[in-house]
Structures are given as structure tokens and as C-alpha cells.
Scaffold this motif. Sequence first.
Motif, PDB file in Angstrom:
ATOM      1  N   ILE A 152       7.517   9.428  -6.282  1.00 56.40           N
ATOM      2  CA  ILE A 152       7.679   8.221  -5.475  1.00 56.40           C
ATOM      3  C   ILE A 152       7.049   8.428  -4.100  1.00 56.40           C
ATOM      4  O   ILE A 152       6.707   9.552  -3.713  1.00 56.40           O
ATOM      5  CB  ILE A 152       9.165   7.834  -5.304  1.00 56.40           C
ATOM      6  CG1 ILE A 152       9.925   8.912  -4.521  1.00 56.40           C
ATOM      7  CG2 ILE A 152       9.821   7.573  -6.647  1.00 56.40           C
ATOM      8  CD1 ILE A 152      11.362   8.529  -4.183  1.00 56.40           C
ATOM      9  N   ASP A 153       6.905   7.335  -3.385  1.00 57.74           N
ATOM     10  CA  ASP A 153       6.510   7.354  -1.982  1.00 57.74           C
ATOM     11  C   ASP A 153       7.776   7.138  -1.156  1.00 57.74           C
ATOM     12  O   ASP A 153       8.442   6.114  -1.289  1.00 57.74           O
ATOM     13  CB  ASP A 153       5.481   6.252  -1.713  1.00 57.74           C
ATOM     14  CG  ASP A 153       4.895   6.312  -0.298  1.00 57.74           C
ATOM     15  OD1 ASP A 153       5.607   6.758   0.627  1.00 57.74           O
ATOM     16  OD2 ASP A 153       3.745   5.886  -0.122  1.00 57.74           O
ATOM     17  N   CYS A 154       8.088   8.112  -0.304  1.00 60.79           N
ATOM     18  CA  CYS A 154       9.329   8.079   0.472  1.00 60.79           C
ATOM     19  C   CYS A 154       9.184   7.401   1.827  1.00 60.79           C
ATOM     20  O   CYS A 154      10.100   7.461   2.652  1.00 60.79           O
ATOM     21  CB  CYS A 154       9.850   9.500   0.679  1.00 60.79           C
ATOM     22  SG  CYS A 154      11.022  10.047  -0.575  1.00 60.79           S
ATOM     23  N   PRO A 157       0.796  -1.233   0.000  1.00 64.56           N
ATOM     24  CA  PRO A 157       0.000   0.000   0.000  1.00 64.56           C
ATOM     25  C   PRO A 157       0.826   1.279   0.000  1.00 64.56           C
ATOM     26  O   PRO A 157       0.728   2.110   0.920  1.00 64.56           O
ATOM     27  CB  PRO A 157      -0.818  -0.123   1.289  1.00 64.56           C
ATOM     28  CG  PRO A 157       0.072  -0.887   2.218  1.00 64.56           C
ATOM     29  CD  PRO A 157       0.816  -1.862   1.335  1.00 64.56           C
ATOM     30  N   SER A 158       1.665   1.483  -1.004  1.00 57.51           N
ATOM     31  CA  SER A 158       2.297   2.788  -1.159  1.00 57.51           C
ATOM     32  C   SER A 158       1.239   3.761  -1.666  1.00 57.51           C
ATOM     33  O   SER A 158       0.177   3.358  -2.145  1.00 57.51           O
ATOM     34  CB  SER A 158       3.458   2.714  -2.143  1.00 57.51           C
ATOM     35  OG  SER A 158       3.004   2.440  -3.452  1.00 57.51           O
ATOM     36  N   PHE A 159       1.516   5.044  -1.575  1.00 60.44           N
ATOM     37  CA  PHE A 159       0.547   6.019  -2.048  1.00 60.44           C
ATOM     38  C   PHE A 159       0.348   5.847  -3.550  1.00 60.44           C
ATOM     39  O   PHE A 159       1.296   5.883  -4.327  1.00 60.44           O
ATOM     40  CB  PHE A 159       1.006   7.447  -1.753  1.00 60.44           C
ATOM     41  CG  PHE A 159      -0.028   8.495  -2.072  1.00 60.44           C
ATOM     42  CD1 PHE A 159      -0.915   8.920  -1.099  1.00 60.44           C
ATOM     43  CD2 PHE A 159      -0.130   9.030  -3.343  1.00 60.44           C
ATOM     44  CE1 PHE A 159      -1.884   9.873  -1.386  1.00 60.44           C
ATOM     45  CE2 PHE A 159      -1.095   9.973  -3.650  1.00 60.44           C
ATOM     46  CZ  PHE A 159      -1.976  10.397  -2.672  1.00 60.44           C
ATOM     47  N   ALA A 160      -0.909   5.624  -3.957  1.00 55.96           N
ATOM     48  CA  ALA A 160      -1.281   5.506  -5.368  1.00 55.96           C
ATOM     49  C   ALA A 160      -0.463   4.446  -6.101  1.00 55.96           C
ATOM     50  O   ALA A 160      -0.251   4.552  -7.299  1.00 55.96           O
ATOM     51  CB  ALA A 160      -1.153   6.854  -6.071  1.00 55.96           C
ATOM     52  N   LYS A 161      -0.006   3.420  -5.367  1.00 57.60           N
ATOM     53  CA  LYS A 161       0.803   2.342  -5.966  1.00 57.60           C
ATOM     54  C   LYS A 161       2.107   2.857  -6.578  1.00 57.60           C
ATOM     55  O   LYS A 161       2.691   2.235  -7.468  1.00 57.60           O
ATOM     56  CB  LYS A 161       0.009   1.592  -7.040  1.00 57.60           C
ATOM     57  CG  LYS A 161      -1.278   0.942  -6.543  1.00 57.60           C
ATOM     58  CD  LYS A 161      -0.993  -0.260  -5.683  1.00 57.60           C
ATOM     59  CE  LYS A 161      -2.263  -0.993  -5.304  1.00 57.60           C
ATOM     60  NZ  LYS A 161      -2.030  -2.164  -4.437  1.00 57.60           N
ATOM     61  N   LEU A 162       2.585   4.006  -6.083  1.00 56.42           N
ATOM     62  CA  LEU A 162       3.830   4.577  -6.589  1.00 56.42           C
ATOM     63  C   LEU A 162       5.019   3.746  -6.117  1.00 56.42           C
ATOM     64  O   LEU A 162       4.934   3.019  -5.120  1.00 56.42           O
ATOM     65  CB  LEU A 162       3.987   6.007  -6.082  1.00 56.42           C
ATOM     66  CG  LEU A 162       3.046   7.055  -6.685  1.00 56.42           C
ATOM     67  CD1 LEU A 162       3.103   8.349  -5.876  1.00 56.42           C
ATOM     68  CD2 LEU A 162       3.399   7.325  -8.152  1.00 56.42           C
ATOM     69  N   PRO A 163       6.158   3.847  -6.808  1.00 54.66           N
ATOM     70  CA  PRO A 163       7.373   3.172  -6.335  1.00 54.66           C
ATOM     71  C   PRO A 163       7.703   3.607  -4.911  1.00 54.66           C
ATOM     72  O   PRO A 163       7.638   4.796  -4.582  1.00 54.66           O
ATOM     73  CB  PRO A 163       8.451   3.638  -7.319  1.00 54.66           C
ATOM     74  CG  PRO A 163       7.704   4.022  -8.544  1.00 54.66           C
ATOM     75  CD  PRO A 163       6.380   4.558  -8.081  1.00 54.66           C
TER      76      PRO A 163
END
Length: 364
Positions: A103-105, A31-37
Motif C-alpha cells: 500500500i501507499d501510506c 496519484p498514489s504510488f503505482a496506483k496502489l491502495p
Amino acid sequence: MRFSTLASLAALFEFTTAGRWTEDWPFAGFPSFAKLPFHTCLVDNPEFDIALIGVPFDTAVSFRPGARFGPQAIRRASQRQNGLRGFNARAGINPYDNWAHIIDCGDIPVTPMDNQLALEQMNAAYDELVNGTTTSGNTAGALPRLVSLGGDHSVILPALRALHKHYGPISVIHLDSHLDTWSPDSYPSYWHSNTSEFTHGSMLWLAAQEGLINKGHCVHGGLRTRLSGDDWSDYEEDDRVGFHRIHADEMMEIGPRGIAERIKQIVPKNVPVYLSVDIDVLDPSAAPGTGTVEPGGWLTRELISLIRQLQDLPLVGADVVEVSPPFDHADVTAMAAAQVAYEIITNMVKTPLELETRKFFSNM
């Protein structure tokens, strides 16, 4: 011809074989934000143009806690936002499939035990993420930009401290039902400590004392808070801090377009802008899961429309804060916050920070 066809078929088979397990449904996968890397940016130090960073901190609240769980909830609520179905029809672009490497950090690991240490951790983390990271090269010379997921509203202070080192004083557009420019004296107490002045209602007052904000060119939007005492002294203090005020009821009179025009009259063109969205700017019917609810707020539709009309402002950073899942219902608050973050990211993609702009900011 036959060889070419066979080669094409072989290539297609190889692609489909390699890609047959790469399609996650919104309710599956990490579950990263918006399926971002996803990266643990404070460890991995990846390059990016725009990143989401979670700040699970809520021990500076004055009423209901729980916003430490906000970043997780906002990420869950964002799962239907992805590159496959991320086109923003209001803006005419897909921010996730454009020039920006987004990306999601992950989260800043903030202690819940000691606010002095927590503030020190957040200061160091934002400094590393803002001033110690390079972009992907898609915008030459520009600084990477962060959208913070709170956490209580006090997290804006370390973010502004880090940005000020590069840009100087910053114009803050603060969408909130509360002033958040209260002097610490507004919280009278016999007891004091090194961080007792640091709260989610005093952090903009502290930012002004440190010279972090562009005094006279900052604005509150969505105000409907009750004031201290029996006069307008809270507003007088707000004037000294350097903010203009737009009240929630003005949405009924002039609408999102009128409020956007008011904001643009206050915030000079081509100055560094930070957009801070406390989810309690929305009415409790649209966002019940927050720390300090105030009836009579904006609708989600109105907030989104306002943000869209601010898309030409050069945002150097932003946040969406005060989402408190323990008080939410059916994730309605978290979904509103995830949508707001998506709209902010869209604005950042539509208005890149070019090298010339960066130099202008630095020389102010």
C-alpha cells in the motif's frame, strides 16, 4: 443449460456494470504510488506487508533544497507502474500481484520550521509504522517493511532507530556519491544548537554513535565525493564509523555483478539489511534533480542491474532520497527514483522475511 447461460450472462453484465468506472489511465485518478491502495497509515493503522511512506523533509541539507517535494514527484512518475502492467521482466514476477499486500501510506507530516521537532516527529512516526503495525498475515510473524520516499538523506536516522528496536544493529548498503559519515566537526561553525549536528551528511555518523549499524559490515557504493582538507582523514573517520567503500569508477572495471559480489562479501548472510539509495549516486545526466550533484556517476541501467543482483538479501527497510523536483528536467530524476523503488519492492517480494529469520535477527 439455458438457465446456466443466462445466469452467466447476468453475472457478466453485473460485473461489467460495476467495473465500468474503475479503470484509471496512468495520467488520471488519485496519484498514489503505482496506483496502489492509499491509506493515511498514521491515522488509519491498516495492516500491510510492504508500504511506501513519503517523508517531505529537506531542512537538513547543506546545498540545494527542494527534496520536500520529492515524494509527490516520485508518485507522479510511478503512475505507469500498476498491477495491470507491473510484471518485472528482470525478476520474473509482478510484485504488485503476488503474496504481499502493498500500500501507499501517505506522508509523515513533518514540520519545516524546527528540525528538533521534525526529528521528534519522524522518530515517533517510524516507531509507530515499524513496531506498531501488523502484517496482512501473508508472512507469519514477520514485521512489515517500509520503502521511504525522501526527502533529504537525513531521514534514514529515524528509520534506523525504529528498526534497531526490533532487529538490533543493521547492515546498511548505502548507494550514494557522498560518504554521509562525516563527523559534525566537518561542518565547522561558531554557532551550535540542539540539532546542528543532524544533517544529511552526518546522519550515518550519528547512527554509528548510537550503535544502530552493524559496524564493519556496512558499505558505500558509488562514491566520488571530494574530501576535506588535503589528506585522507575523511576516509579514516569513515573507517572508524565502520563502512567499506566502493567507488563509482569501479563500475567501469567490474560492472554491476562484480560490485554486487563485493557487497555480499562485506554484508554477512542472514543479517538484517537496510538499502539506502541517494539518487545522486546516478550521474547528473541521469538524475539532475538532486541537492548535491557530482559528475561521473552511475547510469540508471547500472543501478537497476545492481539492485536486481542483491535480490536475495533480507531487506528490513529501504529508502530512495534526495529527489529535488525544482532542479529536475522532464521528470527524469523522479522517474529514475520511481523505478528504483519498484525494483526494491520487487526484491522485498522475492525475499520474504519469515518468522525464523525474524527470530534470528532478534537474537543477534
